[in-house]
Design a protein around this motif. Sequence first.
Motif, PDB file in Angstrom:
ATOM      1  N   SER A 135     -34.552 -19.337 106.029  1.00 30.91           N
ATOM      2  CA  SER A 135     -33.667 -19.280 104.864  1.00 30.91           C
ATOM      3  C   SER A 135     -32.627 -20.381 104.856  1.00 30.91           C
ATOM      4  O   SER A 135     -32.066 -20.687 103.805  1.00 30.91           O
ATOM      5  N   GLY A 161     -43.224 -15.656 105.428  1.00 32.88           N
ATOM      6  CA  GLY A 161     -41.817 -15.819 105.765  1.00 32.88           C
ATOM      7  C   GLY A 161     -41.472 -17.280 106.005  1.00 32.88           C
ATOM      8  O   GLY A 161     -42.168 -17.973 106.752  1.00 32.88           O
ATOM      9  N   GLN A 207     -36.032 -15.735 105.311  1.00 30.26           N
ATOM     10  CA  GLN A 207     -35.424 -14.908 106.339  1.00 30.26           C
ATOM     11  C   GLN A 207     -34.850 -15.790 107.448  1.00 30.26           C
ATOM     12  O   GLN A 207     -35.198 -16.963 107.574  1.00 30.26           O
ATOM     13  N   LYS A 243     -40.295  -9.366 111.955  1.00 29.66           N
ATOM     14  CA  LYS A 243     -40.972  -8.715 110.841  1.00 29.66           C
ATOM     15  C   LYS A 243     -42.477  -8.951 110.876  1.00 29.66           C
ATOM     16  O   LYS A 243     -43.244  -8.174 110.315  1.00 29.66           O
ATOM     17  N   ASP A 299     -35.750 -13.197 112.514  1.00 30.06           N
ATOM     18  CA  ASP A 299     -36.195 -12.047 111.726  1.00 30.06           C
ATOM     19  C   ASP A 299     -37.630 -12.225 111.243  1.00 30.06           C
ATOM     20  O   ASP A 299     -38.348 -11.233 111.038  1.00 30.06           O
ATOM     21  N   TRP A 310     -40.861 -14.964 101.440  1.00 29.27           N
ATOM     22  CA  TRP A 310     -39.630 -14.275 101.801  1.00 29.27           C
ATOM     23  C   TRP A 310     -38.812 -15.197 102.700  1.00 29.27           C
ATOM     24  O   TRP A 310     -39.287 -15.643 103.749  1.00 29.27           O
ATOM     25  N   TYR A 338     -33.965 -14.051  97.798  1.00 28.38           N
ATOM     26  CA  TYR A 338     -34.689 -14.224  99.055  1.00 28.38           C
ATOM     27  C   TYR A 338     -36.201 -14.066  98.890  1.00 28.38           C
ATOM     28  O   TYR A 338     -36.930 -14.058  99.876  1.00 28.38           O
TER      29      TYR A 338
END
Length: 385
Positions: A80, A77, A122, A130, A126, A120, A107
């Motif tokens: 973003s 992750g 995010q 996650k 998050d 990913w 994403y």
Amino acid sequence: MSMSILLPTNLQQCPSPSFSPSTPLLSPSPSTAFSFVGTSRRCLRLVTCCVSSVQSSVANGSAPAAVIVERDQIRLGLPSKGRMAADSVDLLKDCQLFVKQVNPRQYVAQIPQLPNTEVWFQRPKDIVRKLLSGDLDLGIVGLDTVCEYGQIPNYGIFENINSLKELADMPQWSEERPLRVATGFTYLGPKFMEENGIKHVTFSTADGALEAAPAMGIADAILDLVSSGTTLKENNLKEIEGGVVLESQAALVASRRALTDRKGALKTVHEILERLEAHLKADGQFTVVANMRGNNAQEVAERVLSQPSLSGLQGPTISPVYCTQNGKVSIDYYAIVICVPKKALYESVKQLRAVGGSGVLVSPLTYIFDEDTPRWGQLLRNLNL
């Protein structure tokens, strides 16, 4: 970044407390393992003002237990958006790990150098959630976010903070009129106050810029991240000495269960840690190469080591330079290779010239790989492997 207390400039500052070591804010979580590799930091700070308004309390929610979802890909992750999003991608790029995103609106991305890994993008909070739920295996996120939403352990990067006794003893705070703090950190804030003996305090969330909360009369203090402090000064706020809650930096985080149960996860983490640690050690270091006349390597080494800035990491590397003269191979020059920090670069070049160095070449270092990776060993010990 760090977390600390500030006061508005139009109010009298509380007496400055003396610093004393404190215990870690958080206890280890059984579902997570962490390695802190970032270098830039920001501050999470508390800012105060004496005005009255409505109060409310917000409790921090609990996170779900981590689970292992059957899949072949390791999921990493990344933030973003925001400053850390670009910094994280740039850091991986500097480590020769290139994040390939076909469409900027997508994403999900890939890292060709880690073929079994998906990226990913995010929101930072998050990513932590996650990781706890098992939807992600690894992540790069601000330590403040991890502490707020993941309740992860302290690995020695927290500031030693004071008890804030002077703030707790201010006569205006009482059960009927508590200190009101506006913040988005509804777990770290109450925990910090409780550990420092401040009983009469309530916490509330505030929309928009928290810096305006004291001036609007909706809070006596704010607890927020601060980097340079410019915004605080523009809003007539200043720091209370001893009010730093924690120093936050980007952290590589992972699900403990994924590391122990998911095939390939440890191998991927090992490579990422190797690259990150080697790159961070090389940051600000330069390779300097020069030629020098001499009768033998010993003589050249003695001349080089007579200068204080030319010792390198473990000593200079001296090797012969082979030339041909009249059809015969001869050694008239020796090549000197040293590693120097950026702040000593020009001084090192001057010292090389002073002892006969010429043709000086300078290039930045990308990696410095040691015999082993300390963070990898620490991670294995934390996992009892």
